[in-house]
Every structure is written in C-alpha cells, then in structure tokens.
Enzyme design. Structure first.
Site, PDB file in Angstrom:
ATOM      1  N   TYR A   1     -27.844 -19.465  87.736  1.00  0.00           N
ATOM      2  CA  TYR A   1     -27.708 -18.054  87.349  1.00  0.00           C
ATOM      3  C   TYR A   1     -29.070 -17.372  87.307  1.00  0.00           C
ATOM      4  O   TYR A   1     -29.288 -16.345  87.952  1.00  0.00           O
ATOM      5  CB  TYR A   1     -27.031 -17.999  85.979  1.00  0.00           C
ATOM      6  CG  TYR A   1     -26.735 -16.597  85.479  1.00  0.00           C
ATOM      7  CD1 TYR A   1     -25.678 -15.856  86.020  1.00  0.00           C
ATOM      8  CD2 TYR A   1     -27.481 -16.021  84.460  1.00  0.00           C
ATOM      9  CE1 TYR A   1     -25.386 -14.580  85.555  1.00  0.00           C
ATOM     10  CE2 TYR A   1     -27.199 -14.743  83.986  1.00  0.00           C
ATOM     11  CZ  TYR A   1     -26.144 -14.028  84.533  1.00  0.00           C
ATOM     12  OH  TYR A   1     -25.860 -12.767  84.062  1.00  0.00           O
TER      13      TYR A   1
ATOM     14  N   SER B   1     -17.406 -13.071  71.922  1.00  0.00           N
ATOM     15  CA  SER B   1     -15.960 -13.256  72.096  1.00  0.00           C
ATOM     16  C   SER B   1     -15.512 -14.574  71.463  1.00  0.00           C
ATOM     17  O   SER B   1     -14.468 -14.620  70.794  1.00  0.00           O
ATOM     18  CB  SER B   1     -15.578 -13.180  73.574  1.00  0.00           C
ATOM     19  OG  SER B   1     -16.463 -13.929  74.363  1.00  0.00           O
TER      20      SER B   1
ATOM     21  N   THR C   1     -30.348 -20.611  64.404  1.00  0.00           N
ATOM     22  CA  THR C   1     -31.519 -19.743  64.174  1.00  0.00           C
ATOM     23  C   THR C   1     -31.974 -19.064  65.470  1.00  0.00           C
ATOM     24  O   THR C   1     -32.842 -18.198  65.433  1.00  0.00           O
ATOM     25  CB  THR C   1     -32.712 -20.531  63.582  1.00  0.00           C
ATOM     26  OG1 THR C   1     -33.017 -21.608  64.488  1.00  0.00           O
ATOM     27  CG2 THR C   1     -32.390 -21.085  62.209  1.00  0.00           C
TER      28      THR C   1
ATOM     29  N   GLN D   1     -35.068 -17.132  71.746  1.00  0.00           N
ATOM     30  CA  GLN D   1     -35.125 -15.745  71.272  1.00  0.00           C
ATOM     31  C   GLN D   1     -34.973 -14.775  72.434  1.00  0.00           C
ATOM     32  O   GLN D   1     -35.284 -15.090  73.566  1.00  0.00           O
ATOM     33  CB  GLN D   1     -36.450 -15.485  70.557  1.00  0.00           C
ATOM     34  CG  GLN D   1     -37.653 -15.870  71.397  1.00  0.00           C
ATOM     35  CD  GLN D   1     -38.970 -15.661  70.681  1.00  0.00           C
ATOM     36  OE1 GLN D   1     -38.997 -15.285  69.512  1.00  0.00           O
ATOM     37  NE2 GLN D   1     -40.064 -15.877  71.374  1.00  0.00           N
TER      38      GLN D   1
HETATM   39  P1  NAD Z   1     -17.637 -10.793  83.996  1.00  0.00           P
HETATM   40  O1  NAD Z   1     -17.571 -12.228  84.307  1.00  0.00           O
HETATM   41  O2  NAD Z   1     -16.634 -10.224  83.060  1.00  0.00           O
HETATM   42  O3  NAD Z   1     -17.580  -9.912  85.321  1.00  0.00           O
HETATM   43  C1  NAD Z   1     -18.007 -10.349  86.575  1.00  0.00           C
HETATM   44  C2  NAD Z   1     -16.982  -9.909  87.622  1.00  0.00           C
HETATM   45  O4  NAD Z   1     -17.438 -10.332  88.915  1.00  0.00           O
HETATM   46  C3  NAD Z   1     -15.616 -10.552  87.415  1.00  0.00           C
HETATM   47  O5  NAD Z   1     -14.601  -9.587  87.557  1.00  0.00           O
HETATM   48  C4  NAD Z   1     -15.543 -11.595  88.512  1.00  0.00           C
HETATM   49  O6  NAD Z   1     -14.213 -11.902  88.890  1.00  0.00           O
HETATM   50  C5  NAD Z   1     -16.348 -10.920  89.597  1.00  0.00           C
HETATM   51  N1  NAD Z   1     -16.895 -11.876  90.574  1.00  0.00           N
HETATM   52  C6  NAD Z   1     -17.524 -13.047  90.335  1.00  0.00           C
HETATM   53  N2  NAD Z   1     -17.890 -13.628  91.480  1.00  0.00           N
HETATM   54  C7  NAD Z   1     -17.485 -12.799  92.489  1.00  0.00           C
HETATM   55  C8  NAD Z   1     -17.563 -12.852  93.891  1.00  0.00           C
HETATM   56  N3  NAD Z   1     -18.128 -13.892  94.528  1.00  0.00           N
HETATM   57  N4  NAD Z   1     -17.025 -11.827  94.597  1.00  0.00           N
HETATM   58  C9  NAD Z   1     -16.437 -10.775  93.988  1.00  0.00           C
HETATM   59  N5  NAD Z   1     -16.317 -10.684  92.657  1.00  0.00           N
HETATM   60  C10 NAD Z   1     -16.852 -11.681  91.907  1.00  0.00           C
HETATM   61  O7  NAD Z   1     -19.114 -10.513  83.451  1.00  0.00           O
HETATM   62  P2  NAD Z   1     -19.812  -9.187  82.934  1.00  0.00           P
HETATM   63  O8  NAD Z   1     -20.348  -9.469  81.589  1.00  0.00           O
HETATM   64  O9  NAD Z   1     -18.944  -8.006  83.126  1.00  0.00           O
HETATM   65  O10 NAD Z   1     -21.052  -9.107  83.919  1.00  0.00           O
HETATM   66  C11 NAD Z   1     -21.123  -8.162  84.983  1.00  0.00           C
HETATM   67  C12 NAD Z   1     -22.511  -8.237  85.624  1.00  0.00           C
HETATM   68  O11 NAD Z   1     -23.517  -7.931  84.657  1.00  0.00           O
HETATM   69  C13 NAD Z   1     -22.843  -9.618  86.178  1.00  0.00           C
HETATM   70  O12 NAD Z   1     -23.570  -9.474  87.379  1.00  0.00           O
HETATM   71  C14 NAD Z   1     -23.741 -10.210  85.113  1.00  0.00           C
HETATM   72  O13 NAD Z   1     -24.632 -11.156  85.634  1.00  0.00           O
HETATM   73  C15 NAD Z   1     -24.458  -8.971  84.598  1.00  0.00           C
HETATM   74  N6  NAD Z   1     -24.940  -9.182  83.227  1.00  0.00           N
HETATM   75  C16 NAD Z   1     -24.080  -9.180  82.179  1.00  0.00           C
HETATM   76  C17 NAD Z   1     -24.581  -9.394  80.891  1.00  0.00           C
HETATM   77  C18 NAD Z   1     -23.688  -9.371  79.671  1.00  0.00           C
HETATM   78  O14 NAD Z   1     -24.193  -9.631  78.589  1.00  0.00           O
HETATM   79  N7  NAD Z   1     -22.424  -9.050  79.738  1.00  0.00           N
HETATM   80  C19 NAD Z   1     -25.940  -9.646  80.702  1.00  0.00           C
HETATM   81  C20 NAD Z   1     -26.777  -9.675  81.811  1.00  0.00           C
HETATM   82  C21 NAD Z   1     -26.279  -9.424  83.071  1.00  0.00           C
END
Ligand code: NAD
Ligand code: UDP
Length: 311
Positions: A145, A189, A208, A275
């Site tokens: 990742y 969640s 922590t 952190q």
């Molecule tokens: P999530 O897992 O709910 O959403 C990701 C979506 O991408 C899902 O609907 C999944 O089915 C889809 N997906 C995964 N692989 C795929 C592929 N190969 N082709 C098409 N669709 C695909 O996660 P999220 O929290 O909504 O995250 C969304 C984006 O934000 C991601 O790129 C994640 O890395 C980034 N992000 C999220 C957070 C957070 O805290 N939520 C933090 C940093 C970065």
C-alpha cells in the site's frame, strides 16, 4: 458550469460521499468500481439520478470516457483488505495511476490522486509536513500500500513534468464516517461495531499509538477545493490535526454508545506507525482557509447513528 467527472472507487466509503456531493453540485458523474471493498448499497440512492452512471470496471485495465475531471480513489484502504492480495494492491495503485493519467492526457482532463499519510510511514518528524520524505519499510506488510501510493505520486509528478498532465495530489489522513464497510477492519468502524454489538473492543498493542481522525465531510470539502484550485498541484495534506491515542478513541466510543463492552488488547501488527498528525498549514493557505469543522465526538456520533442502522 456542469462538468463530466469520473470517480474511480466511487462505490467505496469516500468515493460514495464524493459522487453524491458532485451530483448535488450539478455535475455528471461516472462512478467506476470493481466492488472489491465498495458496495452498491453506498450509491443505491444515486441510481435514480439520470446524471449518474455506474460502471463495473477494474482500474488496472485501461478505461476510456470523455471527462473533464478524474478523482482516482480506487484502492483498498484498510490494512486487512490491502494485505489480502498485496500484489493486486500494488497493481491497483500503480497501473491504476498509469491508466488514469493516460486517460487524462488523452482527453485533457484534470486528474486528482487520493494519496495517503502512509507515504510518511512510521514518521520521525511530527506533525508531518508535505516536505517530509517519510520512513517507509519497502518490504514489510504495509509496503504494498505505502510503496504503491508512493509510486503513484511519482507517476503523477512525472506525467505532469514530462507530459504536462494537469494533476492534483492529496495526502489523506485517517478518515471515517457513514458508508464505511462494517467489516472494513479499520479502527473507527471496528470499535463502533464492537461497541454496538456488545463485543470486546480490540486495541492492538498498548493503545498508546496515535492517529488524527478526520470526518468524511471535511475531507470531501478539501478534496473538491483542491481539484478546483488553479496553480497548485500539491501534494497537500488533508486531515484533522487533533491527535488521539487508540485508548482515547475507545473510551470516547464506549461513552457515546453507552456499551458494556470491555477493552481487550491484541498483538500490535508489524510496522504499525506509532504516531500520525498532519501539518495542515499548506492546505489552509492554498485552499481558501480550509480546515476541518467536525471534531471527534460530533463525527463519532453521526457514524454511530449510521452503524446502528446497518448492523
Ligand atoms: P474503500 O475501500 O471504502 O474504497 C475504495 C474503493 O475502491 C472501493 O469501492 C473498492 O471496491 C474500489 N476498488 C479497489 N480496487 C479497485 C480496482 N482495482 N478497480 C476499481 N475499483 C477498485 O476505501 P476509502 O477509505 O473510501 O478510500 C478511498 C481512497 O482514499 C483510497 O485510494 C485510499 O487509499 C485513500 N485513502 C483513504 C484514507 C481513509 O482514511 N479512509 C486515508 C488515506 C487514503
Ligand atoms: N487498531 C486497533 N484495533 C482495531 C483496528 C486497528 O487498535 O481493531 C489500531 C491499529 O493497530 C492502528 C490504528 O488502530 O494503530 C489505526 O488503524 P487503522 O487500520 O484504522 O489505520 P492505519 O493503521 O492505516 O492508520
């Protein structure tokens, strides 16, 4: 002006909020998803809107559509899910970035990459400014990742420099809210679902370690501002600078749900960052004074309300 906008990963947690907001603002939205971690239930309310189009597609394969803007959100974000098939995770980040950058180049669209605070790894600089290069293990459990997202940033910058593609990069810090999958595996969640079911609340390690939790509406506001800001490509941190230990998070959730659940401690996963807190001065300066408005208790209350309905 109405725009045609592609949101990859649009059926996921953040993507679904983004699709809804973009439609409400009068745009046409194509939501692309392979439903790995996302779900149709997140966007079912949007299906009646004639300006909303749902496409089952994997971002690792090329995709063509005439669009003005692309939000590239496709990628599993929870450690449990991105570690399930780490090679696929790298492909999603890297090939997904190449495909979306290629599309943006061809149709002259602006493309925004959902990068992450994980590019900072287990940071030695605290809080983390965008200028910090990070402390990332290239061969650990989280590398698929972290390094996938780092490589995607590299690709975005190189397509911008070499091919003049109009890019934006945001680095998202831990974000939570309604539409998270109850089985997502991330801490907010997990704790809420455990509290509502009266199950043990599973703190990994001594609790922590810290994270800074951002409510999804604040992120969506910052993301859309970033997409529509000229003369600034980022990367920019989008997160809430209020920092909590996992013990404090658990205590807040216990109080707000009134649960009788007990806290238990499980082993800390390898390479778990100790952190995390964003320095958001750049976002404030460049994005019209953007800062998070929803603090932890308010955001948790809304999220608890959502999970009470779905589980
Ligand atoms: P999530 O897992 O709910 O959403 C990701 C979506 O991408 C899902 O609907 C999944 O089915 C889809 N997906 C995964 N692989 C795929 C592929 N190969 N082709 C098409 N669709 C695909 O996660 P999220 O929290 O909504 O995250 C969304 C984006 O934000 C991601 O790129 C994640 O890395 C980034 N992000 C999220 C957070 C957070 O805290 N939520 C933090 C940093 C970065
Ligand atoms: N965590 C926890 N219990 C859980 C899930 C996660 O204590 O049930 C911890 C995890 O070890 C990490 C923090 O909560 O220290 C945030 O984890 P999450 O998976 O939400 O995101 P990330 O580690 O990617 O920031």
């Amino acid at each position: 002006m109405k725009k045609r906008i592609l949101v990859t990963g649009g059926a996921g947690f953040i993507g679904s909020h983004l699709c809804k907001r973009l439609l409400n603002e009068g745009n046409e939205v194509i939501c692309m998803d392979n439903y790995f971690t996302g779900s149709k239930s997140n966007i079912v309310d949007l299906l009646d809107n004639p300006y909303f189009e749902l496409v089952r597609h994997d971002v690792t394969h090329p995709y063509f559509a005439e669009v003005d803007q692309i939000y590239n959100m496709a990628c599993p974000a929870s450690p449990v899910h991105y570690q399930y098939n780490p090679i696929k995770t790298v492909k999603t980040s890297v090939m997904g970035a190449i495909n979306m950058l290629g599309l943006a180049k061809r149709v002259k669209a602006r493309v925004l990459q959902a990068s992450t605070s994980e590019v900072y790894g287990d940071p030695h600089v605290h809080p983390q400014p965008e200028s910090y290069w990070g402390n990332v293990n290239p061969i650990g459990l989280r590398s698929c990742y972290d390094e996938g997202k780092r490589c995607a940033e590299t690709l975005f910058m190189d397509y911008h420099t070499s091919n003049k593609v109009d890019i934006r990069i945001i680095r998202i810090f831990n974000t939570y809210g309604p539409n998270m999958n109850p089985d997502d595996g991330r801490v907010v969640s997990n704790f809420i679902v455990q509290a509502l079911k009266g199950e043990d609340i599973t703190i990994y390690g001594d609790g922590t370690q810290t994270r800074s939790f951002q409510y999804v509406d604040d992120l969506v506001e910052g993301t859309i501002r970033m997409m529509n800001t000229d003369n600034f490509i980022g990367p920019v941190n989008l997160g809430n600078p209020n920092e909590f230990t996992m013990l404090e998070l658990a205590e807040n959730i216990i109080e707000l749900t009134g649960t009788k659940s007990k806290i238990i401690h499980l082993p800390l996963p390898k390479d778990d960052p100790k952190q995390r807190r964003p320095d958001i001065s750049l976002a404030k300066e460049k994005l019209g004074g953007w800062e998070p408005n929803i603090q932890l208790k308010e955001g948790l209350t809304k999220t608890i309300e959502y999970f009470s309905k779905v589980i």
